[in-house]
Scaffold this motif. Structure first.
Motif, short mmCIF file in Angstrom:
data_model
loop_
_atom_site.label_atom_id
_atom_site.label_comp_id
_atom_site.label_asym_id
_atom_site.label_seq_id
_atom_site.Cartn_x
_atom_site.Cartn_y
_atom_site.Cartn_z
N LEU A 4 56.62 51.18 64.76
CA LEU A 4 56.52 51.38 63.32
C LEU A 4 57.89 51.33 62.66
N LEU A 5 57.96 50.64 61.54
CA LEU A 5 59.13 50.70 60.66
C LEU A 5 58.85 51.76 59.61
N ILE A 6 59.78 52.71 59.46
CA ILE A 6 59.63 53.82 58.53
C ILE A 6 60.66 53.67 57.41
N LEU A 7 60.23 53.81 56.15
CA LEU A 7 61.12 53.65 54.99
C LEU A 7 61.06 54.90 54.12
N ASN A 8 62.24 55.32 53.66
CA ASN A 8 62.31 56.50 52.80
C ASN A 8 63.45 56.31 51.80
N PRO A 9 63.20 55.61 50.69
CA PRO A 9 64.26 55.38 49.71
C PRO A 9 64.56 56.64 48.90
N GLY A 10 65.85 56.93 48.74
CA GLY A 10 66.30 58.04 47.91
C GLY A 10 67.20 57.52 46.81
N SER A 11 67.68 58.41 45.96
CA SER A 11 68.44 57.99 44.79
C SER A 11 69.73 57.28 45.15
N THR A 12 70.38 57.69 46.23
CA THR A 12 71.67 57.07 46.61
C THR A 12 71.67 56.50 48.02
N ASP A 41 68.50 47.88 35.79
CA ASP A 41 68.08 48.65 34.62
C ASP A 41 67.09 49.74 34.98
N CYS A 42 66.25 49.50 36.00
CA CYS A 42 65.27 50.50 36.42
C CYS A 42 65.12 50.44 37.93
N VAL A 43 64.46 51.44 38.48
CA VAL A 43 64.32 51.54 39.93
C VAL A 43 63.63 50.31 40.51
N ALA A 44 62.57 49.85 39.84
CA ALA A 44 61.82 48.70 40.38
C ALA A 44 62.70 47.48 40.56
N ASP A 45 63.74 47.36 39.75
CA ASP A 45 64.63 46.21 39.85
C ASP A 45 65.47 46.25 41.13
N GLU A 103 60.43 57.50 36.87
CA GLU A 103 61.41 56.72 37.62
C GLU A 103 61.85 57.51 38.84
N HIS A 104 61.74 56.92 40.01
CA HIS A 104 62.20 57.56 41.24
C HIS A 104 62.40 56.49 42.30
N ALA A 105 63.44 56.66 43.11
CA ALA A 105 63.77 55.65 44.11
C ALA A 105 62.64 55.41 45.10
N SER A 106 61.82 56.42 45.35
CA SER A 106 60.72 56.26 46.30
C SER A 106 59.72 55.20 45.85
N ASN A 107 59.75 54.86 44.56
CA ASN A 107 58.80 53.85 44.06
C ASN A 107 58.97 52.50 44.74
N VAL A 108 60.19 52.18 45.18
CA VAL A 108 60.41 50.85 45.77
C VAL A 108 59.98 50.79 47.23
N GLY A 109 59.74 51.95 47.86
CA GLY A 109 59.39 51.95 49.27
C GLY A 109 58.14 51.16 49.58
#
Length: 360
Positions: A4-12, A41-45, A103-109
């Protein structure tokens, strides 16, 4: 062997790991400087930027994409969902790109997971997302019909602790009744019964913490909001990152506070002991919902490493139930174990439907 590949995006940062079954192959945190993130401009970008870094680091660790069985990501700020696994689909990606709850970095995970998984023809999931909200109707009600209590918070770590406790005691999760307190930069407390998180005191209404102000006298809050020169973002910063230990003692590091106490700082001791009592009071608030019939009270999160804190909380609440300590938090392992439950048929992944779940 399931890989398994595990992803956990945070703000930095973007944390990633690869697990072979329950065993980690590697875990890494890719740091992102303010300069790197400034063009977006936004997290999704940030999605393409972070995805390419994930692929690059997998290559550096000599992980063949074809060896992956599934991808599991931390869940983003979706509308309220249930606990457990959700298969990442187009509806979920649309929601996180176009209309996330915030808006939160976890959105891109989930976006990254969906992209890579689709290319490989393997499944992708989120597990125990931030917006899990299973509060029962009676626990949602406040004194204003326009405002409901919410279950959003440290669901991944607290549910992992409850699942761990159930496994250790030879029972199913649905058969244990526990209160779990997550002790970190923010502190939240929730009640698990019959397989659901039926009540939740989140870090905006609960105890103050190293960073959060927690529950405050409401009239004083309203008055502060209308002071000349006060802006919404200033108040949010005050209660989310400049409250608690930071406001009182100028630090968010509980270890430094304990050093000050050991050196005889009576003010530091008073504030720290008040935080401990606040945590205990909020644990107590959840006990009436089950008439005090608890199997255990679980303490988890980074501050649960502190014997000063856990002994203090235990002294106040052990009359309710035995206190069990699971110090630290291992979100990557919790995500991996969640994905394995789905792959092994122990749990069925839910399907996210935009039209049904969206509050927009």
């Amino acid at each position: 062997m399931e890989r398994l590949l595990i992803l956990n995006p945070g703000s930095t940062s973007t944390k990633l790991a690869v697990f072979d079954g329950e065993n980690p192959v590697f875990t890494e945190s890719i740091l992102h400087s303010p300069e790197e993130l400034a063009p977006f401009d936004c997290v999704a970008d940030q999605y393409g930027f972070r995805r390419d870094l994930v692929l690059e680091h997998l290559k550096q660790h000599e992980i063949s994409l074809k060896s992956l069985t599934a991808i599991v990501s931390r869940g983003g700020l979706l509308p309220p969902i249930q606990a457990g696994a959700y298969a990442v689909n187009e509806d979920m990606v649309w929601q996180l790109k176009k209309h996330p709850r915030n808006e939160h970095a976890s959105n891109v995970g989930a976006m990254i997971a969906f992209d890579i998984a689709n290319t490989l023809g393997i499944p992708s999931y989120i597990y125990d997302g931030v917006t899990v909200d299973e509060l029962t109707p009676i626990n949602r009600i406040t004194g204003l019909p326009s405002m409901e209590r919410k279950g959003m918070g440290h669901n991944l770590n607290t549910r992992a602790a409850a699942l761990h406790y159930a496994e250790e005691t030879g029972r199913a999760y649905k058969d244990v009744t526990v209160i779990v307190a997550h002790l970190g930069g923010g502190i939240s407390v929730n009640l698990h019964r019959e397989g659901s998180i039926e009540d939740f005191i989140n870090d905006e209404e609960g105890p103050f913490s190293p960073e959060r102000a927690g529950g405050l006298p409401l009239f004083d809050v309203i008055r502060a909001c209308f002071q000349e020169g006060t802006a919404y973002k200033d108040m949010m910063k005050l209660v989310k990152s400049r409250g608690g230990l930071m406001a009182h003692l100028g630090t968010t590091d509980s270890r430094l506070v304990e050093q000050r106490i050991a050196s005889g700082d009576e003010h530091a001791k008073l504030i720290y002991d008040a935080m401990i009592l606040n945590i205990a009071k909020n644990i107590g608030k959840l006990a009436p919902g089950v008439c005090g019939k608890l199997d255990a009270i679980l303490l988890t999160g980074g501050i649960a490493h502190s014997k000063y804190v856990t002994d203090g909380i235990s002294r106040y609440v052990s009359f309710l139930a035995p206190v069990v300590i699971y110090p630290g938090e291992d979100e990557m392992r919790a995500l991996a174990l969640g994905g394995l439950r789905v792959l092994r048929g122990e749990e069925t992944a839910r399907t996210f439907h935009r039209a049904k779940n969206s509050q927009l």
